[in-house]
Structure formats: C-alpha cells, structure tokens
Scaffold this motif. Structure first.
Motif, PDB file in Angstrom:
ATOM      1  N   LEU A 137     -10.898  38.474  21.343  1.00 45.16           N
ATOM      2  CA  LEU A 137     -11.137  38.604  22.784  1.00 45.16           C
ATOM      3  C   LEU A 137     -11.264  40.054  23.238  1.00 45.16           C
ATOM      4  CD1 LEU A 137      -8.670  35.851  24.099  1.00 45.16           C
ATOM      5  CD2 LEU A 137     -11.113  35.640  23.574  1.00 45.16           C
ATOM      6  N   ASP A 138     -11.181  40.986  22.279  1.00 39.18           N
ATOM      7  CA  ASP A 138     -11.358  42.423  22.550  1.00 39.18           C
ATOM      8  C   ASP A 138     -10.355  42.917  23.607  1.00 39.18           C
ATOM      9  OD1 ASP A 138     -12.434  44.947  22.253  1.00 39.18           O
ATOM     10  OD2 ASP A 138     -13.993  44.630  23.766  1.00 39.18           O
ATOM     11  N   CYS A 139      -9.093  42.634  23.360  1.00 34.76           N
ATOM     12  CA  CYS A 139      -8.042  43.120  24.259  1.00 34.76           C
ATOM     13  C   CYS A 139      -6.822  43.498  23.438  1.00 34.76           C
ATOM     14  CB  CYS A 139      -7.684  42.064  25.304  1.00 34.76           C
ATOM     15  SG  CYS A 139      -6.879  40.595  24.627  1.00 34.76           S
ATOM     16  N   GLU A 140      -5.820  44.044  24.093  1.00 35.69           N
ATOM     17  CA  GLU A 140      -4.592  44.425  23.398  1.00 35.69           C
ATOM     18  C   GLU A 140      -3.785  43.179  23.017  1.00 35.69           C
ATOM     19  OE1 GLU A 140      -2.231  47.437  25.324  1.00 35.69           O
ATOM     20  OE2 GLU A 140      -4.007  48.227  26.340  1.00 35.69           O
ATOM     21  N   VAL A 141      -3.067  43.304  21.910  1.00 33.78           N
ATOM     22  CA  VAL A 141      -2.219  42.203  21.452  1.00 33.78           C
ATOM     23  C   VAL A 141      -1.183  41.845  22.505  1.00 33.78           C
ATOM     24  CG1 VAL A 141      -0.550  41.487  19.711  1.00 33.78           C
ATOM     25  CG2 VAL A 141      -2.571  42.794  19.020  1.00 33.78           C
ATOM     26  N   ALA A 142      -0.622  42.859  23.161  1.00 33.19           N
ATOM     27  CA  ALA A 142       0.432  42.619  24.145  1.00 33.19           C
ATOM     28  C   ALA A 142      -0.066  41.846  25.358  1.00 33.19           C
ATOM     29  CB  ALA A 142       1.054  43.949  24.587  1.00 33.19           C
ATOM     30  N   VAL A 143      -1.363  41.862  25.624  1.00 30.37           N
ATOM     31  CA  VAL A 143      -1.915  41.078  26.734  1.00 30.37           C
ATOM     32  C   VAL A 143      -1.791  39.584  26.427  1.00 30.37           C
ATOM     33  CG1 VAL A 143      -4.013  40.493  28.000  1.00 30.37           C
ATOM     34  CG2 VAL A 143      -3.471  42.883  27.517  1.00 30.37           C
ATOM     35  N   ILE A 144      -2.137  39.199  25.192  1.00 31.03           N
ATOM     36  CA  ILE A 144      -2.012  37.792  24.796  1.00 31.03           C
ATOM     37  C   ILE A 144      -0.547  37.390  24.751  1.00 31.03           C
ATOM     38  CG2 ILE A 144      -2.644  36.065  23.077  1.00 31.03           C
ATOM     39  CD1 ILE A 144      -4.994  37.410  24.517  1.00 31.03           C
ATOM     40  N   LEU A 184       4.348  34.636  27.006  1.00 36.21           N
ATOM     41  CA  LEU A 184       5.696  34.810  27.560  1.00 36.21           C
ATOM     42  C   LEU A 184       5.782  34.266  28.982  1.00 36.21           C
ATOM     43  CD1 LEU A 184       6.479  38.379  26.200  1.00 36.21           C
ATOM     44  CD2 LEU A 184       7.763  36.290  25.648  1.00 36.21           C
ATOM     45  N   THR A 185       4.723  34.474  29.756  1.00 35.29           N
ATOM     46  CA  THR A 185       4.740  34.030  31.148  1.00 35.29           C
ATOM     47  C   THR A 185       4.620  32.519  31.254  1.00 35.29           C
ATOM     48  OG1 THR A 185       3.666  36.117  31.776  1.00 35.29           O
ATOM     49  CG2 THR A 185       3.685  34.356  33.419  1.00 35.29           C
ATOM     50  N   GLU A 186       3.803  31.933  30.399  1.00 36.52           N
ATOM     51  CA  GLU A 186       3.569  30.492  30.483  1.00 36.52           C
ATOM     52  C   GLU A 186       4.678  29.656  29.845  1.00 36.52           C
ATOM     53  OE1 GLU A 186       1.400  28.683  32.024  1.00 36.52           O
ATOM     54  OE2 GLU A 186       0.090  30.271  32.791  1.00 36.52           O
ATOM     55  N   SER A 187       5.268  30.144  28.740  1.00 37.67           N
ATOM     56  CA  SER A 187       6.195  29.281  27.995  1.00 37.67           C
ATOM     57  C   SER A 187       7.343  30.032  27.336  1.00 37.67           C
ATOM     58  CB  SER A 187       5.431  28.540  26.901  1.00 37.67           C
ATOM     59  OG  SER A 187       4.985  29.461  25.902  1.00 37.67           O
ATOM     60  N   LYS A 188       7.540  31.316  27.722  1.00 35.01           N
ATOM     61  CA  LYS A 188       8.540  32.161  27.043  1.00 35.01           C
ATOM     62  C   LYS A 188       8.227  32.287  25.555  1.00 35.01           C
ATOM     63  CE  LYS A 188      12.252  31.050  30.287  1.00 35.01           C
ATOM     64  NZ  LYS A 188      13.631  30.541  30.471  1.00 35.01           N
ATOM     65  N   ASN A 189       6.931  32.182  25.244  1.00 35.36           N
ATOM     66  CA  ASN A 189       6.448  32.322  23.867  1.00 35.36           C
ATOM     67  C   ASN A 189       6.967  31.208  22.965  1.00 35.36           C
ATOM     68  OD1 ASN A 189       4.825  33.685  21.963  1.00 35.36           O
ATOM     69  ND2 ASN A 189       6.586  34.760  21.121  1.00 35.36           N
ATOM     70  N   GLU A 190       7.208  30.037  23.542  1.00 35.52           N
ATOM     71  CA  GLU A 190       7.704  28.895  22.771  1.00 35.52           C
ATOM     72  C   GLU A 190       6.707  27.748  22.910  1.00 35.52           C
ATOM     73  OE1 GLU A 190      11.490  28.157  24.486  1.00 35.52           O
ATOM     74  OE2 GLU A 190      12.416  29.946  23.628  1.00 35.52           O
ATOM     75  N   PRO A 191       5.885  27.505  21.887  1.00 36.31           N
ATOM     76  CA  PRO A 191       4.846  26.473  21.993  1.00 36.31           C
ATOM     77  C   PRO A 191       5.374  25.048  21.942  1.00 36.31           C
ATOM     78  CG  PRO A 191       4.807  27.490  19.825  1.00 36.31           C
ATOM     79  CD  PRO A 191       5.784  28.279  20.637  1.00 36.31           C
ATOM     80  N   PHE A 192       6.610  24.864  21.430  1.00 36.87           N
ATOM     81  CA  PHE A 192       7.128  23.515  21.244  1.00 36.87           C
ATOM     82  C   PHE A 192       8.535  23.373  21.815  1.00 36.87           C
ATOM     83  CE2 PHE A 192       3.975  24.063  17.904  1.00 36.87           C
ATOM     84  CZ  PHE A 192       3.230  22.897  18.032  1.00 36.87           C
ATOM     85  N   GLU A 193       8.845  22.138  22.206  1.00 35.42           N
ATOM     86  CA  GLU A 193      10.205  21.798  22.606  1.00 35.42           C
ATOM     87  C   GLU A 193      11.066  21.644  21.355  1.00 35.42           C
ATOM     88  OE1 GLU A 193      11.356  21.759  25.535  1.00 35.42           O
ATOM     89  OE2 GLU A 193       9.736  21.331  26.947  1.00 35.42           O
ATOM     90  N   ILE A 194      12.367  21.506  21.562  1.00 33.89           N
ATOM     91  CA  ILE A 194      13.285  21.411  20.430  1.00 33.89           C
ATOM     92  C   ILE A 194      13.045  20.154  19.609  1.00 33.89           C
ATOM     93  CG2 ILE A 194      15.089  20.215  21.737  1.00 33.89           C
ATOM     94  CD1 ILE A 194      17.122  21.963  20.176  1.00 33.89           C
ATOM     95  N   ASN A 195      12.433  19.125  20.215  1.00 31.78           N
ATOM     96  CA  ASN A 195      12.185  17.888  19.469  1.00 31.78           C
ATOM     97  C   ASN A 195      10.863  17.910  18.704  1.00 31.78           C
ATOM     98  OD1 ASN A 195      10.334  17.637  21.523  1.00 31.78           O
ATOM     99  ND2 ASN A 195      10.920  15.572  22.116  1.00 31.78           N
ATOM    100  N   GLY A 196      10.122  19.001  18.789  1.00 32.25           N
ATOM    101  CA  GLY A 196       8.871  19.123  18.040  1.00 32.25           C
ATOM    102  C   GLY A 196       7.623  18.780  18.824  1.00 32.25           C
TER     103      GLY A 196
END
Length: 487
Positions: free
Chosen positions: A299-306, A311-323
């Motif tokens: 996407l031609d941007c800084e890694v920290a932007v992604i 972090l804003t959408e999910s605290k960088n956690e794609p899954f719940e504890i149950n998977g």
C-alpha cells in the motif's frame, strides 16, 4: 502410540518403558494398561462406572486386574494402592471386578472371547489396571449412562510395557453453567459438537451445529423454586371517608401480599453456553511483523500506519479467546438489508423483524461487545443468514461483510470463512479492501492524514458518531513508532 478415538474424547497416554522396580517384567506379549478419568480441567472424576471391553473376540488370557507395578497411572495423582499384590488390588484401588474370574495364570490362553472388566473410579479418578493386556489388542473404554446402558468413549491400543491412559469426558469439552458435576457430565448425553484441536470453524458449521447451544438448557436434579404471592383480603375503616347518616364509618377493601419461596417439584434448568470455550483453531491466530511489512509495502505506506489501524479497530487482536474472529454486529445495516420494498401502491409494509430491536433497528447501537456480538449475529442469522453476515464487521481490521462482492467472494459465508481461517487471510483482505473499495484513501495512508483515513475507512460522519477515532489512530501510530514497530 496411535489411539483410535471415534468419539473425539480427549485421551492421553503416559506409555513408558519403565523398570518394574524389582517386579517381574511382563512377558513380551502381555503389558499393563491403567485407566484414569478426568474432566476438562484435569480434575479426577470419582464414582464413575466404567467398562473395559476387548474390541474383538480373540484367543487370549482372561484379564486380571490389579494396581500398576510402577509409579502410578497418572503423574500428579497418588498411587491408588500401596500394594501391587493382585489379590488385594480390587479393594485397595476402589475398583470393582463384577463377574470377573481371574485366570490361574496370565500366560494361559482361553478360548475365543471378548474380555470384559467393570470398575468404579476412586477419588483420584483411577479405575483399574489390566495386568495382562495383550500388546496391540485394542480395548474399548465405555461409561455407564444414567439409563443403565454403556456408551463407548474411546478405543486404545496398548503397545508399551506400561500404559497409563487418561480419559477426559467429551461431554465436558465446553465450559458450561449447568452446575453438573464432572461425573454427571460424563454420564449425561449433552450431544455437544466436538471441535478437534487444530480444526478451523466455518460459519455454516457454527450456524448449523452450535446455535442450539447458545440458548440450550440442561436439566439438573435440583428442586426448582419460585416466588409465589399468597394475598389476603380484608376490610378496614377508611379514615378519609365521611361517616354515613347513621354515623357509621365507611370501609374499604385492602389486599396484603405475602410472598414466599415454593418448591415447584420440577428440576431447575441452567443455560449451557458454548461460546466462551475454544471453538476454532485459526492459523496463524496473531498478526506478525512480516504480515504488517508486506501489506505496508503493497500500500506504499509506513508499517506503523497499518499497525495503527489494527490497534484502533481491535487492539491488534484478530480473534477472540475462543478462536472466532472479533466482530461487531450493526443492527441498522441488518434493518436495511431486510427492509421490505414498497408495494405497487408505493406503501411500505411493516418491517418483518422490527420486534427484534436489539438486532434490527433503523438506528445504530445495541452493542454488547466481545462474544456477545456473536450471539447477536447468530440470532440475526436465524432470521436471514446472508443479511446477518453482511451486517457485521469482522477481524482485526473490522471490515463489513457487505463488501464481499467487491472483494471477489461468491457469498458472504465464503468471505467470513476467510476471516475465520487465520490472521494472514485477514491481512490479505485488508490489502484488497484498500486497493479496490477504498482506493481514495491510499494517498492519505502515505501522508498520515488521520481524519481523511477515518472518513474513508469509517465514514465521514465520524465527528458525530466517533469523534475520537482520528486522535486514537494518531496515538496508536506514535506508540508503534516509539516501540520500534515501524519497519
């Protein structure tokens, strides 16, 4: 060893070639097999009636039961008996040998038969030890149900000289609030679907097999109690009323309410909810540095932007504890997708799901967060499966299901399945999302214009609905850079 496990009951084997501590080692064709029963928390199940049954009829010695001749059947549990003498083993171990007649010698084969042995587990969960099981001969492990019938839980095949099997209840696989004891769990047929370790859930399987357990109830043997009103009616003088012509004061009726708890004579029921338990094993389950670098480069941007978006959408956690992937169900979207069209006279019929205001409403809201969002989604899916999936945002980047066509998927279910599969596929979806659906946002990713990114990503009405979003994204970007996560 390789155990046959037709019921997916968790079973572990502590098979080891251990010295017999001065005991005479078994002959090469006979081995020891010990059996212990535990619940999903690895706690012993006491008082369980079990049956060990040779899988096939064969010519072999009648089983002799006793205590193990090494350190014990299960690490961490005390040895069921201090003596290894077969003659005293049944009473010392707490196991019972119903209709078992020990052979005069372990090496004396009998005629073709199916060896059988009944036992009851003691306080440590230990059932018994077969002292002369034949190496390589499969043994069925059964548990007595409440109706008196035995049900097979697992099949094991002893191979080593000393085999210690730990059998965990498959019915106790999920966290439950049924207040059933572990023994009850093993004896009662709950018929809960089993998820094997490493198995990835699909949305259709979740919908078809697991919905009944979101609101299912299992009766327990406990008297139910209800609060009942026992009213009494009586006449009292009305102090505010004027006396009649004869001077008599008027009266009024009063009702006194007397409440007390009354036994219903029926068992109470407690809800059984499977969602908090492990229900899927996505792979990988977390975002990696390489994934962030790959998407940022594309996407031609800084890694920290992604990283800031995650972090804003999910605290960088794609899954719940149950998977299952993190989600947020949008009831206003579901309202729009399921709203009836005007008739030929231009009149719009009433909305068919208006009564379900927590999951179907013209306004946003009703959020409960966490796993409760899955309950909302699956309730809506019972009304309209595809519309429900289109109405939720999924994964670590919270992308709405309604974009499935633009992102190249044939159905909402196929789109959601990729979110369920693993963090790498979620990253690919994000990359394609910016390149196809949100192309106008690409220049602002590069310049770090947080307000523009917010507008294109979450809608330009963010000042009314989420005024802190750009500020939060900027803070998360700064935190990522400070932590050295920008390359």
């Amino acid at each position: 060893m390789t155990d046959q496990n037709p019921t997916n009951s968790p079973v572990t084997s502590n098979s080891r070639n251990l010295p017999a501590s001065g005991k005479v080692a078994p002959k090469s064709n006979t081995v020891e097999a010990s059996f212990v029963f535990v619940d999903s928390l690895k706690q012993p199940i006491a008082g369980l009636s079990v049956r060990l049954l040779l899988s096939t009829a064969t010519i072999e010695p009648t089983w002799q039961q006793g205590t193990p001749t090494h350190a014990g059947p299960l690490p961490g549990l005390p040895n069921p008996a201090s003596s290894a003498d077969p003659a005293s083993a049944a009473s010392a171990s707490g196991a019972s040998a119903a209709a078992i007649t020990p052979a005069s010698s372990a090496e004396t084969p009998s005629t073709t038969q199916r060896n059988s042995l009944d036992a009851t587990t003691d306080a440590t969960g230990y059932a018994t030890t077969i002292r002369n099981a034949v190496r390589g001969q499969s043994i069925d492990v059964l548990v007595k149900k409440r109706d008196g019938q035995y049900e097979k839980k697992v099949t094991v095949t002893p191979k080593s000289d000393f085999n210690a099997y730990t059998v965990a209840s498959p019915e106790y696989h999920f966290s439950a609030t049924t207040k059933l004891t572990p023994k009850d769990e093993m004896e009662v047929d709950l018929h809960i679907p089993i998820v094997k370790e490493g198995e990835i859930m699909t949305i259709e399987r979740l919908f078809k097999e697991f919905i009944p357990f979101l609101t299912a109830a299992e009766k327990v043997t406990e008297d139910g109690m209800v609060i009942k009103d026992y009213p009494t009616r009586k006449k009292v003088v009305d102090p505010d009323a004027k006396p009649d012509k004869k001077g008599h004061k008027k009266t009024k009726r009063m009702i006194e309410h007397h409440y007390r708890a009354v036994k219903t004579g029926k068992p109470s029921t407690y809800a059984l909810n499977v969602l908090p338990s492990r229900i899927s094993y996505p792979s990988p389950a977390e975002f990696s540095d390489d994934q962030f670098r790959s998407v940022a480069k594309s996407l031609d941007c800084e890694v920290a932007v992604i990283r800031a978006i995650a972090l804003t959408e999910s605290k960088n956690e794609p899954f719940e504890i149950n998977g299952l992937p993190k989600i947020l169900f949008e009831r206003n979207h579901f309202w729009g997708f399921t709203a009836p069209l005007p008739d030929k006279h231009g009149k719009t019929p009433p909305h068919p799901y208006a009564q379900y205001s927590d999951i179907c409403s013209p306004t946003s809201g009703g959020y409960k967060g966490g796993l409760a969002e899955w309950v909302r989604l699956l309730r809506a899916a019972q009304l309209d499966f595809d519309s429900a999936l289109k109405s939720a945002s999924f994964g670590g980047f919270q992308i709405l299901g309604e974009y499935y066509v633009q992102l190249g998927y044939s159905s909402p279910a196929a789109f959601v399945d990729d979110f369920m599969a693993g963090a790498d596929k979620q990253m690919v979806i994000l990359q394609n999302f910016f390149k196809t659906v949100k192309k106008s946002a690409l220049p602002y990713l590069k310049t770090k214009n947080w307000e523009k990114i917010t507008g294109y990503y979450n809608g330009f009405d963010w000042p009314e609905h989420n005024p802190d979003y750009p500020h939060n994204m900027a803070d998360n970007y700064a935190a990522s850079v400070a932590a050295g996560k920008n390359n």
